[in-house]
Design an enzyme around this catalytic site. Structure first.
Site, mmCIF file in Angstrom:
data_model
loop_
_atom_site.group_PDB
_atom_site.id
_atom_site.type_symbol
_atom_site.label_atom_id
_atom_site.label_comp_id
_atom_site.label_asym_id
_atom_site.label_seq_id
_atom_site.Cartn_x
_atom_site.Cartn_y
_atom_site.Cartn_z
ATOM 1 N N HIS A 138 -25.419 14.140 51.208
ATOM 2 C CA HIS A 138 -25.382 12.679 51.006
ATOM 3 C C HIS A 138 -24.439 12.077 52.060
ATOM 4 C CE1 HIS A 138 -25.900 8.909 49.197
ATOM 5 N NE2 HIS A 138 -25.351 9.078 48.023
ATOM 6 N N GLN A 141 -22.881 8.397 51.856
ATOM 7 C CA GLN A 141 -21.842 8.268 50.842
ATOM 8 C C GLN A 141 -20.494 8.715 51.396
ATOM 9 O OE1 GLN A 141 -22.015 7.136 47.512
ATOM 10 N NE2 GLN A 141 -19.825 7.152 47.878
ATOM 11 N N CYS A 273 -18.653 8.734 43.647
ATOM 12 C CA CYS A 273 -19.712 8.007 44.357
ATOM 13 C C CYS A 273 -20.469 7.056 43.441
ATOM 14 C CB CYS A 273 -20.661 8.994 45.007
ATOM 15 S SG CYS A 273 -21.651 9.942 43.840
ATOM 16 N N ARG A 301 -19.995 1.374 51.166
ATOM 17 C CA ARG A 301 -21.347 1.825 51.525
ATOM 18 C C ARG A 301 -21.982 0.799 52.465
ATOM 19 N NH1 ARG A 301 -24.131 5.377 48.304
ATOM 20 N NH2 ARG A 301 -25.553 5.326 50.088
HETATM 21 N N1 CP Z 1 -23.705 6.653 45.174
HETATM 22 C C1 CP Z 1 -25.028 6.402 45.307
HETATM 23 O O1 CP Z 1 -25.699 6.894 46.224
HETATM 24 O O2 CP Z 1 -25.530 5.543 44.379
HETATM 25 P P1 CP Z 1 -27.067 5.186 44.111
HETATM 26 O O3 CP Z 1 -27.716 6.425 43.554
HETATM 27 O O4 CP Z 1 -27.003 4.063 43.148
HETATM 28 O O5 CP Z 1 -27.701 4.799 45.416
HETATM 29 N N1 NVA Z 2 -25.008 14.106 42.907
HETATM 30 C C1 NVA Z 2 -25.625 12.885 42.478
HETATM 31 C C2 NVA Z 2 -25.259 11.758 43.404
HETATM 32 C C3 NVA Z 2 -25.858 10.431 43.019
HETATM 33 C C4 NVA Z 2 -25.530 9.349 44.008
HETATM 34 C C5 NVA Z 2 -27.134 13.049 42.421
HETATM 35 O O1 NVA Z 2 -27.704 13.652 43.337
HETATM 36 O O2 NVA Z 2 -27.741 12.596 41.454
#
Ligand code: CP
Ligand code: NVA
Length: 313
Positions: A138, A141, A273, A301
């Protein structure tokens, strides 16, 4: 227009591992500048006439809204493309989707399951591809996280970050983000739920160049001891809903609560996050308490992604 390095133009952002420490710092510096301009109300239409397609195969609040607003504030346009409504959902290949979308768009953001799918899209798209979350990583993030830590702590190099919980996408990108910026990282996860060994090995290679220390283990107290930054994430990520109840049992000793953060440095900051599950991976006392910077983190973000878009598109 602030000075921006040209070497990122046209590139993809698939993983923070692919960026040099200098490129990563350039993104964070531009993110700070764009944030300041936005706060002062100074226009910054660096992507006038440019269009970003955003493919979502999983839910999103922050990523969708921040990318869409980012394009708007930069003078461009963003299209939300639900994977289920694209022909992709009926079997059109990722390669053909990438080739076709490149004829309309200046960039593609994608949130999906397999990192390999994002890589496949990037191979066939003629425009930059940005990873908006996969099961493995990610990166957007963690750019926002690094911006937030630098804002609150004044630096990154030499700080200690503790990640307590599932060795998931967020954990993997934190490993790269810390290793690239000279932050020490200590991860504590239950046995069998740690970060993937190949990610830890790549992060250790990155760390060798910056002097960062990369530790993994099972002891949350050890990880949090003397940490400047404490981070956690959900115990069951998107796609793991069926494992939720089992994971709650396994992860309960890894909750970030007042008892655990006693071991951190007194001025530590807490990041998550989001979305968060109060009472599971973190108590309300911590996430809603004075050491938490999660709302700044969520805001960043927007600024961090504006920097990425300005540099890549
Ligand atoms: N932290 C994050 O990526 O949030 P969302 O899943 O809401 O995009
Ligand atoms: N680890 C989490 C992050 C969400 C932003 C997921 O993948 O669901």
């Amino acid at each position: 227009m602030p000075e921006v390095p040209e070497n990122l133009k046209g590139r993809d952002l698939l993983s923070l591992h692919d960026l040099s420490p200098e490129e990563l710092t350039a993104i964070l510096n531009l993110a700070d500048e764009l944030k300041e301009m936005q706060k002062k109300g100074e226009p910054h239409p660096y992507l006038q006439g440019k269009t970003l397609g955003m493919i979502f195969q999983k839910s999103s609040t922050r990523t969708r809204v921040s990318f869409e607003v980012a394009m708007y504030q930069l003078g461009g346009y963003a299209l939300f493309l639900s994977a289920g409504d694209l022909q992709l959902g009926r079997g059109e290949t990722i390669a053909d989707t990438g080739r076709v979308l490149s004829r309309y768009l200046d960039g593609i953001m994608i949130r999906t399951y397999a990192q390999a799918d994002v890589e496949e899209l990037a191979r066939h798209a003629a425009v930059p591809v940005i990873n908006g979350l996969t099961d493995l990583t990610h990166p957007c993030q963690i750019l926002a996280d690094l911006q937030t830590i630098r804002e609150h702590k004044g630096r990154l190099t030499g700080l200690k970050l503790a990640y307590v919980g599932d060795g998931n996408n967020v954990c993997h990108s934190l490993l790269f983000g810390c290793a690239k910026t000279g932050m020490h990282i200590s991860v504590a996860s239950p046995e069998g739920y740690g970060p993937q060994q190949r990610v830890v090995e790549l992060a250790r290679q990155d760390a060798a160049a910056t002097g960062s220390r990369v530790e993994t283990g099972v002891d949350p107290v050890r990880a949090v001891s003397n940490a400047d930054v404490v981070v956690t994430d959900v115990w069951a990520s998107m796609g793991q809903e069926a494992e939720q109840a089992e994971r709650v049992k396994i992860f309960t000793p890894y909750q970030v609560n007042a008892n655990l953060v006693r071991h951190a440095r007194p001025g530590f900051i807490f990041l998550h996050c989001l979305p968060a599950h109060r009472g599971e991976e973190v108590t309300a006392e911590i996430i809603d308490g004075p050491r938490s910077v999660v709302w700044d983190e969520a805001e960043n973000r927007l600024h961090a992604q504006k920097a990425v878009l300005t540099l890549l598109l």
